[in-house]
Design an enzyme around this catalytic site. Structure first.
Site, mmCIF file in Angstrom:
data_model
loop_
_atom_site.group_PDB
_atom_site.id
_atom_site.type_symbol
_atom_site.label_atom_id
_atom_site.label_comp_id
_atom_site.label_asym_id
_atom_site.label_seq_id
_atom_site.Cartn_x
_atom_site.Cartn_y
_atom_site.Cartn_z
ATOM 1 N N HIS A 139 -6.974 -5.589 0.796
ATOM 2 C CA HIS A 139 -6.559 -4.975 1.071
ATOM 3 C C HIS A 139 -5.594 -5.753 1.745
ATOM 4 O O HIS A 139 -5.842 -5.040 2.996
ATOM 5 C CB HIS A 139 -7.227 -3.815 0.864
ATOM 6 C CG HIS A 139 -5.794 -2.737 0.403
ATOM 7 N ND1 HIS A 139 -4.815 -2.583 -0.440
ATOM 8 C CD2 HIS A 139 -5.238 -1.832 1.684
ATOM 9 C CE1 HIS A 139 -4.094 -1.171 -0.129
ATOM 10 N NE2 HIS A 139 -4.151 -0.821 0.694
ATOM 11 N N ASP B 118 -9.111 -5.465 -4.389
ATOM 12 C CA ASP B 118 -9.150 -4.986 -3.600
ATOM 13 C C ASP B 118 -9.677 -3.144 -3.319
ATOM 14 O O ASP B 118 -10.366 -2.841 -4.360
ATOM 15 C CB ASP B 118 -7.757 -4.591 -3.957
ATOM 16 C CG ASP B 118 -6.332 -3.319 -2.896
ATOM 17 O OD1 ASP B 118 -7.918 -2.389 -2.914
ATOM 18 O OD2 ASP B 118 -5.592 -3.570 -2.944
ATOM 19 N N SER C 187 0.967 -1.527 -0.059
ATOM 20 C CA SER C 187 0.149 -0.053 0.516
ATOM 21 C C SER C 187 0.624 1.370 0.005
ATOM 22 O O SER C 187 1.584 1.492 -0.815
ATOM 23 C CB SER C 187 -1.124 0.064 1.386
ATOM 24 O OG SER C 187 -2.429 0.857 1.137
#
Length: 281
Positions: free
Chosen positions: A264, A236, A102
């Site tokens: 995620h 995601d 991320s």
């Protein structure tokens, strides 16, 4: 394992090492608001077993690293990238495999762009080539991130229990439900809260991303030569698959693996691919 606190540009960064320092290094870079201890120990053990010296660390404003007043001391992804280099320097590491998830994947991209000589490989997980408001015409926001932006700021939690409840809901929304261990998640979040110098400053990371430039790293990523692996989830809700595909399409050396069920998160079924990315064929 061993721990080091690294003094750098007026702040202190907590870090932890696993394995033999004589082995090739792996630097793990966690995402926004997340402490380094979020990296699962079993994944770290797999990396160590593959012959790697593994480092994880707390970004500024989380965990046991320095927390500060963002209004008085604003920063961007550039400063967070300098922090990552400081961790390598603090452990006397010239080059490392870098694995970022991320926001950590954004930092890894800036390492690829700014200090490619410090990288052996880059593994970019659940991330985007964008900064700023994190969307463009061809790379829209995921539904969860869009909902968060529309909802606006949330009042600080008043108790550990309230904070835990919010975080459990947050991580549950970002995970493959079939792969989520809620008992382990509760244990980890309890430790996160207890070891934080200031649990609320973690939200500064979102402000750092928003004020970062350039808004789109793809023109610079197109010149990168670091061997790169992109790992992305088909579900995601933060950065839809097109974000990961955009990186893979831009970096000349990149290869992408898509996990259809992954959201995620870092489910166990992607760990072998993470380990393999540090030993490219």
């Amino acid at each position: 394992m061993s721990q080091r606190t690294i003094a750098h540009n007026g702040i202190e960064i907590w870090s932890e090492g696993f394995g033999d320092p004589a082995d090739p290094a792996v630097l793990l870079i966690m995402g926004a608001t997340a402490q380094g201890i979020i990296w699962p120990i079993p994944l770290i053990e797999k990396l160590v077993a593959s012959g790697k010296h593994v480092l994880r660390y707390d970004h500024r404003d989380v965990g046991q690293s320095t927390c500060s007043d963002f209004n008085a001391n604003p920063y961007s992804l550039d400063e967070l990238t300098e922090d990552a280099v400081a961790v390598l320097d603090g452990w006397n590491i010239e080059r490392a495999h870098v694995i970022g998830v991320s926001m950590g994947g954004m930092i890894a991209q800036l390492l690829m762009i700014n200090v490619p000589d410090r990288l052996i490989t880059a593994t970019l997980i659940s991330t985007s080539p964008l900064a700023g408001m994190l969307f463009s015409e061809d790379l829209p926001l995921g539904p969860f991130l869009k909902a968060m932006n529309e909802a606006g700021p949330v009042a600080a939690a008043k108790t550990k229990q309230e904070w835990m409840a919010r975080q459990i809901d947050f991580f549950t929304a970002l995970a493959d439900p079939a792969a989520l261990d809620k008992t382990q998640l509760q244990r980890t979040l309890s430790e996160v809260f207890d070891r934080a110098n200031d649990i609320e400053t973690a939200t500064n990371h979102a402000r750092a991303i928003v004020r970062s430039q350039p808004l789109d790293r793809r023109p610079m990523l197109a010149a990168c030569t670091t061997p790169t692996t992109v790992l992305h989830g088909g579900r995601d809700p933060i950065f839809s698959l097109v974000h990961g595909q955009a990186i893979a399409d831009t970096v000349p050396t990149a290869k992408i693996t898509v996990f259809d069920r992954m959201a995620h998160d870092l489910p166990e079924y992607c760990w072998d691919a993470i380990v393999q990315s540090t030993s490219p064929s």
